[in-house]
Write an enzyme that holds these catalytic residues in place. Structure first.
Site, PDB file in Angstrom:
ATOM      1  N   HIS A 104      16.715   4.732 -23.627  1.00  0.00           N
ATOM      2  CA  HIS A 104      16.186   4.550 -25.087  1.00  0.00           C
ATOM      3  C   HIS A 104      15.028   3.891 -25.476  1.00  0.00           C
ATOM      4  CE1 HIS A 104      15.354   6.242 -28.889  1.00  0.00           C
ATOM      5  NE2 HIS A 104      15.093   5.090 -29.951  1.00  0.00           N
ATOM      6  N   GLU A 105      15.969   2.425 -25.911  1.00  0.00           N
ATOM      7  CA  GLU A 105      14.983   0.853 -25.875  1.00  0.00           C
ATOM      8  C   GLU A 105      13.830   0.546 -25.307  1.00  0.00           C
ATOM      9  OE1 GLU A 105      15.577   0.207 -28.816  1.00  0.00           O
ATOM     10  OE2 GLU A 105      17.459   1.539 -29.354  1.00  0.00           O
ATOM     11  N   HIS A 143      10.972   1.530 -25.934  1.00  0.00           N
ATOM     12  CA  HIS A 143      10.616   1.542 -27.324  1.00  0.00           C
ATOM     13  C   HIS A 143       9.730   0.068 -26.559  1.00  0.00           C
ATOM     14  CE1 HIS A 143      11.368   3.288 -30.232  1.00  0.00           C
ATOM     15  NE2 HIS A 143      12.441   3.300 -30.171  1.00  0.00           N
ATOM     16  N   GLU A 201       8.693   6.061 -31.201  1.00  0.00           N
ATOM     17  CA  GLU A 201       9.663   7.548 -30.753  1.00  0.00           C
ATOM     18  C   GLU A 201       9.201   7.425 -29.868  1.00  0.00           C
ATOM     19  OE1 GLU A 201      12.350   5.982 -32.392  1.00  0.00           O
ATOM     20  OE2 GLU A 201      13.497   7.787 -32.005  1.00  0.00           O
TER      21      GLU A 201
END
Lengths: 502, 502
Positions: B265-266, B269, B295
């Site tokens: 997830h990160e 980003h 997101e």
């Protein structure tokens, strides 16, 4: 009544906090920052430094400062307010004496000169670095003229790092001890009881080093709720308030001395920062008295304590338990001797207690001669090598290991070196006073009890922050002006014993 | 010709760099800062934020902005200069519409309200938190009135996080998918092919987790020369320029899902931040288009890629090699099913892909009703619990697990929640476009080849930074306005297969 003082303090608190943010940028750069971020980080630091400078030299600071000085005109000269205003006045006058153009020119040349030095050192090319150094010396002379001085141009520079200390003071103290140090080094070299330090050069697993160094720092009294330890290529201590003090260390899996003494050294710095009076923290008094006093704290814990026989007796069993393979068959006396090996070496940062000060004296002499023109830049390598031979009995085969070894001159940090040696001298004088007042200190160290020692340093040094200039602080703590006598006595006694000298 | 624009850009570059320094303060606070430093860190952040705000709203910014707008009056409306000035104008008008008094009052109440919430959540005491929430809603309404809006008070708030998005747009998209999601959740609950996720809950040594997550992030294309991964209690991604992007993750030695999907997830980003056009970096275009678009990138890599069967076929052998004890006897299909467990749960941050959006819808509905007064604060817990029952088929036994679970409202982050769900919707729409343009994408993912996918995202999303508002960016990338259709299709198809639904 003290409305302007309060407003000044409010303004300075903002500036001080921003300065601490700037410290965090530096800490991150040396610990975790990815390589590719260097250029952007330069912009972060520059943007913040400019802001801090502008806020500090703003006319509003001057107005509040003058008004606050008037408000406190009749106050106790020893009060915090009066002392604080003296510190602010000192800094304000120094900062505003430099024309903005000169500051930018120095700043630009620092960046260039640093890069030139890096390449010159790699390629052993002093001639390639010489023009940059010439220019840095010119800029430094101009800076000194703007700052002003009475006796020696060096005074204007030294004063930035060691307030009110003069070139003549340093020269006198160094002259007092140099012959004795040169003789001590020669005697040690001729000793029939040489030291074997090989036990430090064995396999020391890094995880165990990490654990034991954290433990030893905590035993000294470092508060890990208000600080931490990370890794850095060149260990340092940084502080973003008395409640956020960052130690760094470096682990060499084949040499215990590196991390162990880097940690003890940086812990000494860290204890100082953590010990400044809480109410001073966001004020202009909430930092160390000088670089020399700071270094006295690191050296005291690293050497006067950490390289003492008593400390080795305390720490060795812990180290033996942490590194059974490397130290299982050794004794604390062998360990004590190993960590006190004296050996003339070419490189300052690897020097032992005895030779370290001579490295500094060499740099101090050369700096003074370069500034006054007594020595030409082109003659610097030859002079460097000749004095290395005279003081240490060895000379470098290349300038990389000689005159190009330190970054300081390339960055314009001229007048900075003496603070390292002053730290040693101050540590010796403090230790003398501590032993007089705490006759049991050796037994306490042997028992791993450091609370009373830390309390003494807190009460006599740490808590004052910048309230007293270094000379006054040292006098208050020891009852005497700074002298090189005690440090020399400490060295000669200790090493006569270790090396079995007459 | 563009002298004012250049001066404006110079000024904004300083402000942006200082904002990045502020990000570093936050990163350090959540990764390495010792506990005792919290108060001083608050002062660091406050001092810097005040400075940044003052510099930005200064009359000089307004003067340069107006002059630069005049200078570029006839320029290509799609040029970087014109787009940049539009972004600056937007931010400047937003910032200056709020009276300084209101900003301070909100800031003060945030700190208080946060602490009240922490205690209330611990003690399951909604009544104790209600007055703080009432006040925060009042302040938020005043803020919205100052900012201005046309249709719905919520528009003024949402606009801060998702520029130009309206309450009505969000309500319509959510209404479009809510019935289908509620039905899908019920069907999954009744499935005769339940998922067994127990293989994720075994012993997963932390060091191996660290190594494998770093490897998987690098395989996605994250550049560790311009970024790194550290640990944080609540994983996040922070960026101090496109060349310094910090991922964080969290390791649970008894559950692989935590670190694995936090990292993916990160990394999503982080890839966005690293992919912004280099020339934009120090400019006002050098950041993400919106929270929702940000997101979408994290969700795309975490879910559309990272929870796909193809990715599991790629990653499972690596994970099996890293964790032979835990995964030695498993298959990639079992792993795929395990990481796609759907189970209605009380807590948003633990929710799976299917239920997550419903958590957001619940919060969005309640926020709107609270702001308009359709719902009273005192009735909030009861309404929360009733809708949980209606949407999820479960209801919390305590407010701690219910209405008190999120920090957002306590901190005045009202209008923020939808961006999480918008990110999902955008990720679904982007993925649909990617599959249409890159028919081999599944095979590439299965082969661990992510370069073409990253290149597509770079070319269509990342590189633009803030140049285009989110709606325009999405239209350019996908050829359609934002729709919830593709994400819903993605969910229903994928989970019908996994759970063997009609």
């Amino acid at each position: 009544m003290t409305e302007n003082l309060e407003r000044l303090n409010g303004r300075l608190a903002q500036i001080k906090r921003l300065g601490e943010v700037s410290e965090l940028l530096g800490w991150d750069q040396q610990t975790y920052m990815p390589e590719g971020a260097a250029a952007a980080r330069g912009e972060h630091s520059a943007a913040l430094s400019r802001l801090i400078h502008d806020m500090f030299v703003d006319g509003e600071t001057a107005r509040l400062l003058s008004a606050a000085e008037a408000e406190t005109a009749g106050a106790d000269p020893d009060s915090d307010d009066v002392r604080l205003l003296a510190a602010v006045r000192r800094d304000y006058d120094r900062e505003t004496r430099l024309p903005a153009d000169l500051v930018s020119e120095i700043s630009r040349h620092q960046a260039i000169s640093h890069n030139v030095w890096v390449r010159a050192r790699q390629e052993n090319d002093f001639a390639g670095f010489a023009p940059s150094l010439e220019k840095m010396l010119d800029l430094t002379r101009r800076r000194a003229e703007c700052l002003g001085y009475e006796a020696h141009i060096y005074d204007a520079l030294l004063d930035a790092y060691e307030p009110s200390m003069r070139q003549a003071d340093v020269a006198r103290m160094f002259a007092d001890i140099k012959p004795a140090l040169v003789k001590l080094i020669a005697d040690i070299a001729a000793s029939v009881r040489p030291v074997d330090a090989s036990l430090l050069h064995r396999g020391y697993p890094v995880e165990a080093q990490r654990k034991v160094t954290l433990d030893l720092a905590a035993r000294f009294g470092f508060d890990f709720n208000r600080g931490r330890q990370d890794e850095a290529a060149h260990p340092f201590c940084s502080s973003f308030s008395r409640d956020d003090v960052r130690l760094t260390t470096r682990f060499d899996p084949a040499y215990l001395g590196q991390a162990l003494y880097a940690t003890l050294h940086e812990t000494g710095h860290g204890l100082y920062e953590q010990g400044i009076t809480a109410q001073y923290d966001p004020t202009w008094l909430g930092s160390a008295a000088s670089l020399g006093v700071h270094e006295s704290q690191s050296r005291l814990w690293e050497n006067l304590v950490g390289r003492s026989r008593a400390y080795c007796e305390y720490a060795f069993p812990k180290l033996q338990a942490a590194f059974p393979d490397a130290l299982g068959g050794e004794t604390s006396e062998a360990f004590y001797r190993a960590v006190n090996l004296v050996r003339p070496s070419l490189v300052r940062v690897e020097a032992d207690e005895v030779t370290y000060n001579l490295h500094i004296m060499l740099r101090f002499e050369l700096e003074c001669e370069l500034l006054t023109g007594a020595l030409a830049v082109r003659d610097l390598p030859e002079t460097w090598n000749a004095r290395m031979q005279a003081y240490f009995g060895i000379a470098p085969a290349s300038d990389t290991e000689g005159v190009l070894q330190d970054v300081h001159w390339a960055e314009g940090l001229i007048g900075y070196f003496p603070t390292y040696a002053l730290g040693n001298l101050i540590s010796g004088q403090l230790w003398h006073a501590i032993r007089a007042q705490m006759p049991d200190i050796e037994a306490s160290v042997r028992a791993g009890e450091f609370a009373a020692l830390l309390e003494w340093l807190r009460a006599n040094v740490h808590r004052y922050g910048r309230k007293y200039p270094p000379a006054e602080l040292i006098y208050k703590a020891t009852g005497e002006p700074l002298t090189s006598r005690y440090y020399l006595e400490y060295l000669t006694t200790k090493y006569a014993d270790i090396y079995g000298l007459g």
